[in-house]
Write a protein that holds these residues in place. Sequence first.
Motif, PDB file in Angstrom:
ATOM      1  N   ALA B 130       0.826  -1.212   0.000  1.00 50.03           N
ATOM      2  CA  ALA B 130       0.000   0.000   0.000  1.00 50.03           C
ATOM      3  C   ALA B 130       0.860   1.262   0.000  1.00 50.03           C
ATOM      4  N   MET B 131       2.039   1.177   0.617  1.00 53.19           N
ATOM      5  CA  MET B 131       2.891   2.370   0.688  1.00 53.19           C
ATOM      6  C   MET B 131       3.848   2.463  -0.480  1.00 53.19           C
ATOM      7  N   ASP B 132       3.869   1.437  -1.332  1.00 48.48           N
ATOM      8  CA  ASP B 132       4.854   1.371  -2.400  1.00 48.48           C
ATOM      9  C   ASP B 132       6.262   1.362  -1.798  1.00 48.48           C
ATOM     10  N   GLY B 133       6.437   0.504  -0.812  1.00 47.37           N
ATOM     11  CA  GLY B 133       7.743   0.367  -0.163  1.00 47.37           C
ATOM     12  C   GLY B 133       8.696  -0.463  -1.005  1.00 47.37           C
ATOM     13  N   HIS B 134       9.934  -0.464  -0.584  1.00 47.35           N
ATOM     14  CA  HIS B 134      10.981  -1.229  -1.261  1.00 47.35           C
ATOM     15  C   HIS B 134      11.761  -2.047  -0.243  1.00 47.35           C
ATOM     16  N   VAL B 135      12.396  -3.085  -0.707  1.00 46.58           N
ATOM     17  CA  VAL B 135      13.399  -3.737   0.132  1.00 46.58           C
ATOM     18  C   VAL B 135      14.751  -3.603  -0.559  1.00 46.58           C
ATOM     19  N   GLU B 136      15.781  -3.372   0.238  1.00 48.04           N
ATOM     20  CA  GLU B 136      17.131  -3.371  -0.291  1.00 48.04           C
ATOM     21  C   GLU B 136      17.691  -4.759  -0.004  1.00 48.04           C
ATOM     22  N   VAL B 137      18.237  -5.384  -1.024  1.00 46.84           N
ATOM     23  CA  VAL B 137      18.758  -6.731  -0.841  1.00 46.84           C
ATOM     24  C   VAL B 137      20.190  -6.803  -1.353  1.00 46.84           C
ATOM     25  N   THR B 138      20.941  -7.733  -0.764  1.00 49.40           N
ATOM     26  CA  THR B 138      22.314  -7.979  -1.204  1.00 49.40           C
ATOM     27  C   THR B 138      22.486  -9.470  -1.445  1.00 49.40           C
ATOM     28  N   GLY B 139      23.105  -9.794  -2.558  1.00 53.95           N
ATOM     29  CA  GLY B 139      23.435 -11.187  -2.874  1.00 53.95           C
ATOM     30  C   GLY B 139      24.902 -11.292  -3.224  1.00 53.95           C
ATOM     31  N   THR B 140      25.319 -12.480  -3.619  1.00 58.95           N
ATOM     32  CA  THR B 140      26.742 -12.637  -3.957  1.00 58.95           C
ATOM     33  C   THR B 140      27.112 -11.765  -5.155  1.00 58.95           C
ATOM     34  N   GLY B 141      26.121 -11.456  -5.998  1.00 59.11           N
ATOM     35  CA  GLY B 141      26.416 -10.658  -7.187  1.00 59.11           C
ATOM     36  C   GLY B 141      26.243  -9.154  -7.009  1.00 59.11           C
ATOM     37  N   GLY B 142      25.912  -8.700  -5.820  1.00 56.76           N
ATOM     38  CA  GLY B 142      25.732  -7.266  -5.607  1.00 56.76           C
ATOM     39  C   GLY B 142      24.408  -6.940  -4.946  1.00 56.76           C
ATOM     40  N   SER B 143      24.097  -5.646  -4.933  1.00 58.56           N
ATOM     41  CA  SER B 143      22.898  -5.199  -4.230  1.00 58.56           C
ATOM     42  C   SER B 143      21.872  -4.667  -5.214  1.00 58.56           C
ATOM     43  N   ARG B 144      20.625  -4.713  -4.841  1.00 59.72           N
ATOM     44  CA  ARG B 144      19.566  -4.107  -5.650  1.00 59.72           C
ATOM     45  C   ARG B 144      18.410  -3.741  -4.741  1.00 59.72           C
ATOM     46  N   SER B 145      17.480  -2.998  -5.305  1.00 60.83           N
ATOM     47  CA  SER B 145      16.294  -2.599  -4.570  1.00 60.83           C
ATOM     48  C   SER B 145      15.096  -3.211  -5.291  1.00 60.83           C
ATOM     49  N   ILE B 146      14.173  -3.800  -4.551  1.00 60.30           N
ATOM     50  CA  ILE B 146      13.003  -4.435  -5.165  1.00 60.30           C
ATOM     51  C   ILE B 146      11.757  -3.754  -4.616  1.00 60.30           C
ATOM     52  N   SER B 147      10.868  -3.333  -5.503  1.00 64.74           N
ATOM     53  CA  SER B 147       9.628  -2.715  -5.026  1.00 64.74           C
ATOM     54  C   SER B 147       8.703  -3.811  -4.510  1.00 64.74           C
ATOM     55  N   ALA B 148       7.840  -3.421  -3.581  1.00 59.38           N
ATOM     56  CA  ALA B 148       6.928  -4.399  -2.982  1.00 59.38           C
ATOM     57  C   ALA B 148       6.135  -5.123  -4.059  1.00 59.38           C
ATOM     58  N   GLY B 149       5.720  -4.377  -5.084  1.00 60.20           N
ATOM     59  CA  GLY B 149       4.924  -4.978  -6.152  1.00 60.20           C
ATOM     60  C   GLY B 149       5.667  -6.078  -6.893  1.00 60.20           C
ATOM     61  N   ASP B 150       7.001  -5.974  -6.940  1.00 62.42           N
ATOM     62  CA  ASP B 150       7.792  -6.995  -7.634  1.00 62.42           C
ATOM     63  C   ASP B 150       8.310  -8.069  -6.686  1.00 62.42           C
ATOM     64  N   LEU B 151       8.090  -7.877  -5.402  1.00 65.12           N
ATOM     65  CA  LEU B 151       8.682  -8.800  -4.421  1.00 65.12           C
ATOM     66  C   LEU B 151       7.771  -9.983  -4.097  1.00 65.12           C
ATOM     67  N   PHE B 152       6.494  -9.676  -3.850  1.00 62.92           N
ATOM     68  CA  PHE B 152       5.598 -10.737  -3.365  1.00 62.92           C
ATOM     69  C   PHE B 152       4.994 -11.489  -4.543  1.00 62.92           C
ATOM     70  N   MET B 153       5.336 -12.777  -4.669  1.00 56.34           N
ATOM     71  CA  MET B 153       4.919 -13.560  -5.818  1.00 56.34           C
ATOM     72  C   MET B 153       3.761 -14.488  -5.484  1.00 56.34           C
ATOM     73  N   GLY B 154       3.453 -14.651  -4.226  1.00 60.16           N
ATOM     74  CA  GLY B 154       2.395 -15.578  -3.821  1.00 60.16           C
ATOM     75  C   GLY B 154       2.615 -15.924  -2.375  1.00 60.16           C
ATOM     76  N   PRO B 155       1.777 -16.809  -1.823  1.00 67.62           N
ATOM     77  CA  PRO B 155       1.946 -17.153  -0.410  1.00 67.62           C
ATOM     78  C   PRO B 155       3.328 -17.771  -0.147  1.00 67.62           C
ATOM     79  N   PHE B 156       4.066 -17.205   0.764  1.00 62.42           N
ATOM     80  CA  PHE B 156       5.406 -17.673   1.135  1.00 62.42           C
ATOM     81  C   PHE B 156       6.379 -17.638  -0.045  1.00 62.42           C
ATOM     82  N   MET B 157       6.078 -16.826  -1.052  1.00 63.24           N
ATOM     83  CA  MET B 157       6.972 -16.767  -2.204  1.00 63.24           C
ATOM     84  C   MET B 157       7.354 -15.321  -2.506  1.00 63.24           C
TER      85      MET B 157
END
Lengths: 160, 284
Positions: B130-157
């Motif tokens: 609802a707030m159009d929040g983001h998460v900042e994530v880091t992996g072995t290949g670097g960091s990125r920001s993912i918007s909430a709309g692109d993050l939640f793919m389904g229950p527990f996914m």
Amino acid sequence: MTQPAEHVSVQVEVNGRRYQRSVMARLTLSDFLRDELGLTGTKVGCEHGVCGACTILIDDEPARSCLMLTVQADGKKIRTVESLASGREMSPLQACFQKHHALQCGFCTAGFLMSATALLEEGQPTREDIVETLSGHYCRCTGYSPIIDAVEEAAAKEPS
Amino acid sequence: MKSPVFAYAAPNTVAEACSLLADDEDAKLLAGGQSLVPLLALRLAAPTTLVDLRLVPALTGITHDQGVLRLGAMTTHRSIERSPLVQDVAPAIAEAAALIAHPQVRTRGTIGGAVAHADAAAEWPAVLLAMDGHVEVTGTGGSRSISAGDLFMGPFMTSLEPDEVITSVSLPIDGREIWVDEHQRRHGDYGLSILAMTYQLSDGLITDVRLAVAGATGSVTRAPEAEAALEGRAPADSNDAITALAAELSYTSDIHGSADYRRDITTTLFQRALRAAGERSGQA
Ligand code: FES
Ligand code: FES
């Protein structure tokens, strides 16, 4: 580089005493307190975070010990129900539980006492604050009112 | 001991956590453990390695800078609820944190853990959407920001890669109104319906609405038709939006409540949100 291992070494302070143990990483804190340290005042009801019987204080904040791995408490200060009385003398909160018949079988009591202890230490709670805090606990015997009354009286007595 | 045997590591840096995840495809991150430890106890999860984030200092803390409230991933619900900063810049977020479970769980559970877990009946995913929040994530290949709309793919996914760690959650604080509400069967239970809404109010009209629902449907979701029906309307003129919200989501039935019941509850939560919007615009 930290190597993953099935056994871990933990150092905790429980009720003012320091312990160092090597435990399995999967050992829950509730099992550690009861089985490794013999502190069986902490009860285990549901073992998955629903009932609140296992509630203890970690660095003065209430938490469910069945929802923590022992290793997560490494370096922390833990208080269990055994910390409340001095010798054979009950704490004021425990005395209020007795006075108000806030327990019958007593299985839930240690958890209630620890959540209430944290609440009283934070300041002067209202009855609503008490209800909110105790809502994280199940009691199958008392119907809750005597427990709320007991904490309310203890709060009124608390020098704050 | 009820949980399966696993190997445990508590790295000191995010980079180390990422490489531990990359080393074992059945590794899992441990944040506060308030969802994961019961899953282990019930043997619904059986990771071979647990990577505990508790010793990574960079993951806690709350800051407010340039219109963004940034919550370190390991920040507990309790500290969000009690943060004077959050209470000051976005009191609705502090109140939303207080809706989560019980105090004894909020002292340990973390926002990053809850977001990564993506339970369909959890509060934070709805708030983020609802707030159009983001998460900042880091992996072995670097960091990125993912918007909430692109993050939640389904229950527990989620769309997180197996070696990625959420480091913080960012919520825009931009003067939009925020409303979060839910209904629980028993205080502290999972919500049968959770509703989060953000919007602008100008001249008594609602614009730029974002509406998210969790708990009542199979996964956290926006409600685009209700949003469109509300756009440019006064809070009191919202019957179309209410009808749209009831019709557009597929509500779930289970032992806790039927789909009809969840639809009714969601409608009621939406009406409460609209009533509050009416009060906020001073023309209830
Ligand atoms: S035994 Fe821990 S909450 Fe029930
Ligand atoms: S006194 Fe028996 S469960 Fe509470």
